[in-house]
Scaffold this active site. Structure first.
Site, PDB file in Angstrom:
ATOM      1  CE  LYS A   1     -28.401  17.673  -4.075  1.00 41.94           C
ATOM      2  NZ  LYS A   1     -29.674  18.352  -4.129  1.00 41.94           N
TER       3      LYS A   1
ATOM      4  CG  HIS B   1     -29.720  21.243  -9.387  1.00 49.18           C
ATOM      5  ND1 HIS B   1     -30.031  20.117 -10.084  1.00 49.18           N
ATOM      6  CD2 HIS B   1     -29.719  22.255 -10.287  1.00 49.18           C
ATOM      7  CE1 HIS B   1     -30.227  20.436 -11.352  1.00 49.18           C
ATOM      8  NE2 HIS B   1     -30.042  21.719 -11.507  1.00 49.18           N
TER       9      HIS B   1
ATOM     10  CG  ASP C   1     -30.312  16.881  -7.440  1.00 51.83           C
ATOM     11  OD1 ASP C   1     -29.905  17.731  -8.255  1.00 51.83           O
ATOM     12  OD2 ASP C   1     -31.060  17.136  -6.487  1.00 51.83           O
TER      13      ASP C   1
ATOM     14  CE1 TYR D   1     -33.875  29.395 -16.232  1.00 54.84           C
ATOM     15  CE2 TYR D   1     -32.885  27.410 -15.307  1.00 54.84           C
ATOM     16  CZ  TYR D   1     -33.977  28.240 -15.480  1.00 54.84           C
ATOM     17  OH  TYR D   1     -35.167  27.912 -14.883  1.00 54.84           O
ATOM     18  CG  HIS D   2     -27.855  25.940 -15.384  1.00 55.91           C
ATOM     19  ND1 HIS D   2     -27.435  26.305 -16.648  1.00 55.91           N
ATOM     20  CD2 HIS D   2     -28.803  24.997 -15.548  1.00 55.91           C
ATOM     21  CE1 HIS D   2     -28.090  25.595 -17.537  1.00 55.91           C
ATOM     22  NE2 HIS D   2     -28.929  24.799 -16.909  1.00 55.91           N
TER      23      HIS D   2
ATOM     24  CE1 TYR E   1     -33.917  20.826 -20.361  1.00 55.19           C
ATOM     25  CE2 TYR E   1     -35.188  21.135 -18.364  1.00 55.19           C
ATOM     26  CZ  TYR E   1     -34.065  20.665 -19.002  1.00 55.19           C
ATOM     27  OH  TYR E   1     -33.082  20.051 -18.268  1.00 55.19           O
TER      28      TYR E   1
END
Lengths: 399, 706
Positions: free
Chosen positions: B588, B594, B592, B233-234, B79
């Site tokens: 944040k 996350h 982004d 995954y996340h 990736y």
């Protein structure tokens, strides 16, 4: 009467008067300005010399707000007030911090600051309460934005619970007020509930005055709807909104019944999607229940509304009612009368707070008190007598 | 001899070896709550609840293909996205020369959120964490000289999935590759975005409709393309344990099936094209068992929808080694971690694999680190002989037992989701998000109190500092280039046609027309990603996340080894001096999404006794400054994971200065290359914390700072 007025009235010079009492001229001017308090001996002399016209009270009363404050601090605060009027966010925010602070110096600064603020009769103070998850913040976001569109300046004071165990808190209100929080005409300040002795909520009315000085004309006070804060906040606002979830049954949704009885406006929120029907049933239930409750306002009865903050339903109707509520009560004079009554309550609340502060930070550490408590622990003394003796010692101290 | 007796003999022997310690004390309770015994025997194999079976046959526990790696090893799929289409193109070509078999595109945050590079909200995001794609022109550059009819392309895109996939298809056709020949995968997994990653654009309902549009279109027109990559995954990256990752991902899959069926599709039309994506962390056997359990459970779940084709029951997956397991401290250890994780993925029978570069906790990979990452896979595949046997772990007393336990535990979580009426509902209620954040806080507490070892971080710390060369990106340069390319595009195209397509997209959004189909034509006519997105946005609206937070979990898990007392003491000193608790705003900024780090910091610090403000996601620096001033925070904690700090932090400092609020301290945390520390300190940042920072130590430092 104040010493200054006495000397002026009888045309006595400072120098002569200081000689008579036997103190320096400098000390006398400090007593007059309130920078320092005369000792008991001097007080007695002044009392005798003035034939009782100037007594101890005259010194205490004149000196209270600025007693512990230096000139530099006073100048700072005066500048702060000017900046608040100019709309500087920083100064407004700092002022609220002073009001909420537990520090002695901050308290003195806050007292001085508050003495410089004007009375604002045109603002509207709105209390909003409801259990977590009912959508208070989202409601304020939608409602507040529509008020800003109408030309108002909106402020929000949100009281968030602090953890009982760690004292810390998470203040996330702004994440649910995304548009309002970035708007020029909005000011949002979340406060942790345990920040001040006896709870920040009790200091909220002072914060409201700071916001009014800065020109905010609609002020929301948001609380959780589960504790003591609501009754306190109720005594600071002009109108009280209670938000409820659409759900049937007489289970009062975790909100205290007494709180619903205080409501001027009951809002069944989240009346959207598949909750719409439930919301309507809930509304009917509360409308019926309203008949049973005696009206708290003499000139207008509470009303129940459906609302969806996400679909902007009900907002206009609620605002129309609030306008009507305000108009009727302003016209009849009850609007202002309630504020006056609230002021009296505020005096007693402040006295209570200060006594509590004195007990927590002073009385508990006195050797004589500690000794009495030791005696009680050793069973040498019973609780009733011990408390009476300690309380009497406070009274003696002040007479 | 009787088996029971044999086991008893062992018990006696073991007790002797343990002397005064008890055998019971050697039970290991995993973070998932599974109790692992010190020894597994044949008996345990009798108790398993899943069916083992054979590879290539239902229930596919042993693998989706009969021959697995004996015929062809997994696909090495790295990736990457290197800010601009040209640079990414170079990287892909380099990889293809060196054994990489499939491409995987990472997009920048602006593209994820459907903003063109010239949008004012994305000043710091263009070219960060991936490639900026504004239109078909960028796609053409990205795949220049790469024949799309031969190369499978995987695209990590969820938010702006329609315009990006449309541009890809259109670009393929301009290159001469008809859409039915395109192979690859589009992530298209929006549910997990609402749960953990937050790169959504529209509210859940229209988002699900878009997923269905894509499944419908690809199942009819692009038979070789995977319409969705249902990703756990996340979740693991956000702190989920393996059981949560598995259960919530399968529950997402179930929801996608339901919405495709509602569209009138036949289960066998699309189920074989659904693929999965797991994170592989350091709990070696747990990961292998998770992958096997996943295949078994998926076959059981799909069975309920009565497919006729067995292939509908087979779970195929991509894996990536865990990003959160990478540490900034002693970074070369990450090579070893990645190797172990890659082994687990292979033993678990993955179909394709990405191995992380060791410097990814610091920055984007360099040529050197990317090479080691690739070679890790080549070595496992070509030097070890692992590929010669199918599913070597099958029948292992331990692994099969563990597989069975995972199946049982996941079923519980899935039925919790089913009870509230499916995943969309559960997400609206915030259930999975809350559970994941709980696990995340617990794990941090275990690491902070040394209950979980991380070599080089909380144990065996290096005594000398290592120098690591890392790649840094000039985001401003990238943005300027993108903006000028956009300008050129807008000047050279027929804007009337563009207008008409914008109208068509709006109409399609408000009716049932397939959005992908119309957007392919729109891309060919040079509509940009941002334009297509805002056309849809005008109908669907943009989704705002209401942030929920948890409290108490960190404090309840962490062991007090004296640090907590120090913090309490420092705090009360602070309160006596300042009249209130230290107040920190965690922000944040940029696109982004996350927020694991930010949430974790918020909940842990408030548990330690701070007053913590949190800001909305996607703030601008000016908005963050306003909030800090209004709330009168002592300090702003900037959480950054996507390299935006070099643009955003200077803007934040400036904004504070303009408002005469430089008395508010600023600290930064997250993925920040050590080379950037001096830059940040020069700006006036008080402290920078890297990944793997002990939160309690950080708390003490911050109090002293104030």
């Amino acid at each position: 009467m104040k010493l200054k007025s006495y000397l002026k009235l009888f045309k006595i010079s400072n120098i002569d008067f200081s000689k008579e009492i036997g103190i320096s001229n400098v000390s006398l001017s400090r007593y007059i300005s309130g920078e320092r308090l005369p000792e008991k001996k001097i007080l007695n002399k002044i009392f005798k010399l003035t034939g009782g016209l100037v007594d101890a009270n005259d010194f205490f009363l004149s000196s209270s707000p600025s007693r512990d404050l230096s000139e530099i601090h006073k100048e700072e605060i005066k500048k702060m007030v000017l900046n608040i009027r100019k709309g500087k966010l920083k100064d407004l925010a700092k002022a609220i911090t002073l009001v909420e602070s537990s520090l002695k110096l901050h308290k003195a600064q806050a007292d001085f600051l508050l003495s410089k603020l004007k009375q604002n009769k045109n603002s509207l103070r709105v209390g909003i309460t409801g259990v977590p998850g009912v959508g208070k913040s989202t409601f304020i976001e939608t409602f507040g934005m529509s008020l800003i569109d109408l030309g108002f300046k909106v402020a929000v004071l949100a009281i968030d619970p602090s953890s009982k165990r760690t004292g810390g808190s998470i203040l996330g209100d702004k994440t649910r007020m995304m548009k309002l929080s970035v708007n020029k005409n909005a000011f949002i300040r979340p406060s942790p509930s345990q920040g001040n002795l006896g709870g920040v909520a009790k200091k909220t009315s002072e914060s409201i005055r700071c916001l009014e000085e800065a020109g905010y004309n609609i002020i929301f006070i948001e609380t959780m709807g589960v504790g003591q804060a609501e009754t306190t906040v109720y005594d600071m606002v002009d109108i009280f909104l209670v938000l409820l979830l659409p759900s049937g049954g007489d289970e009062l949704q975790g909100i205290k019944k007494g709180i619903i009885e205080m409501a001027d406006v009951i809002i069944i929120n989240k009346a959207d999607g598949n909750l719409k029907n439930t919301a309507e049933i809930t509304m009917l239930e509360y409308k019926n229940a309203q008949n049973m409750i005696s009206n708290i306002r003499e000139d207008i009865s509470p009303e129940v509304f459906l609302c969806s903050s996400t679909e902007s339903i009900g907002i206009t109707k609620i605002w129309n009612f609030i306008k009507k509520f305000e108009k009727i009560r302003r016209d009849s004079g009850s609007f202002y009368k309630t504020r006056i009554q609230q002021q009296t309550k505020a005096i007693w609340r402040n006295i209570f707070l200060q006594s509590q502060d004195y007990i927590e930070n002073n009385l508990k550490y006195k050797d004589s008190v500690k000794k009495i408590i030791k005696d009680v622990e050793k069973n040498n003394f019973d609780v009733n007598n011990a408390s009476k003796i300690i309380f009497d010692s406070i009274l003696k101290r002040n007479t | 001899m009787d088996r029971k007796k044999l086991y008893k003999g062992w018990e006696e022997q073991a007790s002797k070896e343990l002397r005064d310690k008890n055998l019971e004390d050697h039970l290991w309770e995993t973070p998932e709550g599974i109790k692992v015994k010190p020894l597994y025997t044949e008996d345990d194999l009798q108790k398993i609840s899943h069916e083992i079976g054979l590879p290539g046959l239902p229930p596919y526990t042993r693998g989706p293909r009969a021959t697995m790696y004996t015929n062809r090893p997994w696909t090495i799929r790295q990736y990457a996205g290197f800010s601009t289409a040209e640079e990414s193109n170079k990287f892909y070509k380099e990889g293809l020369k060196n054994g990489v078999m499939g491409l995987s595109v990472a997009f920048d945050l602006a593209t994820h959120r459907g903003y063109d590079s010239d949008h004012p909200r994305v000043v710091a995001d263009v070219g960060n964490a991936g490639v900026a794609i504004d239109s078909i022109e960028d796609m053409n550059l990205l795949f220049d000289g790469i024949p799309l009819d031969q190369m499978s392309v995987s695209m990590t895109m969820n938010g702006a999935v329609i315009p990006v996939l449309a541009s890809f298809i259109a670009s393929g056709e301009e290159q001469g590759c008809p859409r039915e020949k395109l192979t690859g995968t589009i992530q298209n997994d929006i549910l997990k975005e609402f749960m953990v990653r937050n790169t959504f654009i529209f509210p859940p309902k229209p988002s699900m409709r878009i997923v269905a549009d894509i499944i419908e279109y690809t199942s009819k027109k692009m038979p070789k393309f995977n319409s969705i990559s249902i990703s756990g995954y996340h979740m693991q990256e956000a702190g989920a344990n393996q059981v949560q990752e598995l259960a919530y991902t399968l529950a997402d899959g179930k929801e996608y099936i339901k919405s495709a069926l509602e569209r009138g599709l036949n289960i066998d039309e699309f189920a074989p094209r659904l693929s999965f994506f797991w994170s592989i962390g350091m709990n070696f056997f747990m990961e292998i068992a998770k992958m096997r359990a996943a295949r078994y459970m998926w076959s059981q779940i799909v069975k309920e929808f009565k497919p006729k084709n067995d292939r509908s029951l087979a779970l195929r997956t991509h894996c990536q080694t865990s990003g959160v397991s990478l540490m900034e401290q002693d970074a070369y250890n990450n090579i070893v971690r990645t190797t172990i994780e890659a082994m687990a993925a292979v033993m678990g029978g993955t179909q394709s694999l990405h191995t992380n570069s060791f410097d990814e906790a610091l920055a984007l990979p360099t040529k050197f680190s990317a090479r080691i990452a690739r070679n890790t896979q080549l070595i496992i595949s070509e030097e070890t002989g692992i590929c010669n046997v199918i599913d070597p772990m099958a029948g292992s007393y331990y692994v099969e037992s563990l597989t069975s336990s995972i199946v049982e535990e996941s079923k519980k979580l899935i039925s919790e989701i089913d009870e509230v009426g499916g995943m969309v509902k559960a997400i609206e209620m915030g259930i999975p998000k809350m559970r994941i954040e709980e696990s995340s806080a617990k794990r941090q507490a275990r690491v902070d109190s040394n209950e979980e070892t991380i070599v080089g971080v909380n144990k065996y710390k290096p005594t000398e500092k290592q120098e690591i060369n890392i790649l840094s990106i000039d985001n401003e340069e990238v943005r300027k280039r993108q903006v000028s390319r956009l300008q050129k595009l807008k000047n050279s195209r027929d804007n009337k046609i563009v207008e008409s397509f914008i109208e068509k997209i709006k109409n399609a959004a408000s009716s049932n027309e397939n959005l992908l189909e119309i957007c392919i034509e729109a891309s060919k006519n040079r509509c940009t990603v941002g334009e297509m997105t805002s056309a849809m946005e005008s109908v669907f609206g943009r989704h705002n996340l209401s942030t929920k937070t948890i409290s108490g979990v960190y404090k309840n898990t962490v062991k007090n080894d004296g640090k907590i007392d120090i913090i309490d003491n420092e705090l009360s000193k602070f309160v006596n001096k300042k009249g209130r608790r230290p107040r920190m705003l965690v922000v944040k900024m940029g696109q982004d999404g996350h927020d694991r780090g930010a949430k974790l910091i918020a909940t842990a610090f408030s548990d330690l006794g701070f007053d913590v403000d949190i800001g909305p996601l996607f703030q601008t620096p000016e908005e963050a400054a306003k909030q800090a001033i209004e709330n009168d925070a002592h300090v702003i904690g900037v959480s950054t994971l996507a390299a935006g700090h070099k643009t955003l932090v200077p803007l934040l400092m400036e904004s504070l200065k303009n408002n005469e609020a430089s008395y508010i301290k600023v600290i930064c945390g997250g993925v920040i290359p050590p080379d950037d520390y001096p830059f940040l300190y020069d700006l006036g940042v008080s402290k920078v914390f890297g990944p793997g920072t002990n939160i309690q130590e950080a708390a003490i430092e911050i109090i002293n700072l104030l």
